[in-house]
Scaffold this motif. Structure first.
Motif: not given
Length: 298
Positions: A180-190, A207-209, A199-203
């Motif tokens: 879920e976090l990776r999907l959110l990061a991809e959406e905000f990165a676009k 995900a790293a955590q 926001q993408a960096l936060q997700f």
């Protein structure tokens, strides 16, 4: 013909008129009209009333009939509606075109899926009560229905997904939170803009955590090292780079690289004392870790 005869002899038969010319009009005389009770009207009295309009029981009810006949009779088809709405309007209870639409059938409500707004309210109540696992189950159940109704990339679904991922992490379900976090990061990165990038960096950081908690040491270390320069760029949050550096030092220890970990944590202790002061819990934790390392290495 005696005009008082119907009153003096109400039960006497009425004489048959002759076929000759019309009878002479009677001479009006002053007579007192006797008070006659209103029993069943006999046949003779009915004939007398027909011959002399204005007399008899029917005459007394004639004004009432005239008054009532001047008003139109109420239409039973519209009289009930006149008390509830404007004339000629359908009511929601009686109109078959609106009653079925206002109260959906069970099949239509089942086809529309769960109520997203009600589910969100229930999740908030559960989180206030500390029932995180139950809230996770509800959020995971309404996400597909919300995506089908509003679109997979709609703001509603994105907000639900963010809450779902955060609740999964709070519940310790890192493996379910990671996609879920990776999907959110991809959406905000676009998206464009500084807010979307941050926001993408936060997700990515969350995900790293998750990777760190799952024991994926190599992947987590790679994620943290890639994120560190970006977070060091933001001067308004000096704490986050220190937290990332601490995680990197712990992961180096998990890989057995004690010397590299000791060097990294020693530099971090210097920067943490400058930011927080020497007695802050953050640098105190670093001192305990470095002391343990010195004891292990002998």
């Amino acid at each position: 013909m005696d005009p008082t005869r119907p009153f003096r002899r109400p039960h006497a038969p009425w004489p048959v008129r002759s076929s000759g010319g019309p009878a002479p009009a009677p001479t009006p005389t002053a007579l007192s009209t006797p008070q006659v009770p209103e029993p069943l009207v006999p046949a003779g009295a009915g004939a007398a009333a027909a011959a002399y309009p204005g007399t008899g029981p029917a005459a007394s009810s004639a004004p009432a009939r005239a008054a009532s006949s001047s008003r139109p009779a109420a239409d039973p088809r519209t009289s009930a509606a006149a008390h509830t709405s404007r004339p000629g309007a359908w009511t929601s209870a009686s109109d078959p075109r609106t009653s079925s639409a206002s109260s959906p059938s069970p099949s239509s409500s089942a086809a529309s899926g769960p109520d997203v707004a009600a589910a969100v309210d229930e999740v908030k109540s559960l989180l206030d009560q500390g029932r995180i696992t139950r809230a996770v189950d509800i959020l995971g159940g309404i996400l597909p229905a919300a995506a089908e109704r509003h679109g997979a990339h709609s703001p509603v679904v994105r907000t639900l997904r963010k809450q779902y991922a955060a609740t999964l992490m709070d519940d310790g379900q890192y493996r379910r939170a990671l996609p879920e976090l990776r999907l959110l990061a991809e959406e905000f990165a676009k998206e464009s803009g500084a807010g979307a990038t941050r926001q993408a960096l936060q997700f990515h950081y969350e995900a790293a955590q998750c990777l760190e908690q799952l024991g994926e040491v190599a992947q987590a270390l790679e994620e943290y090292r890639a994120l560190l320069p970006y977070f060091e760029h933001y001067a308004d949050d000096p704490v986050r780079p220190l937290e990332i550096r601490r995680s990197i030092g712990h992961l180096l220890l998990a890989q057995g690289e004690r010397t590299a970990a000791q060097e990294s944590l020693t530099r971090l202790l210097y920067d943490a004392e400058r930011l927080h002061g020497p007695h802050h819990p953050f640098p105190e934790e670093l001192r305990r870790t470095l002391y343990w390392l010195s004891q292990v290495q002998g």
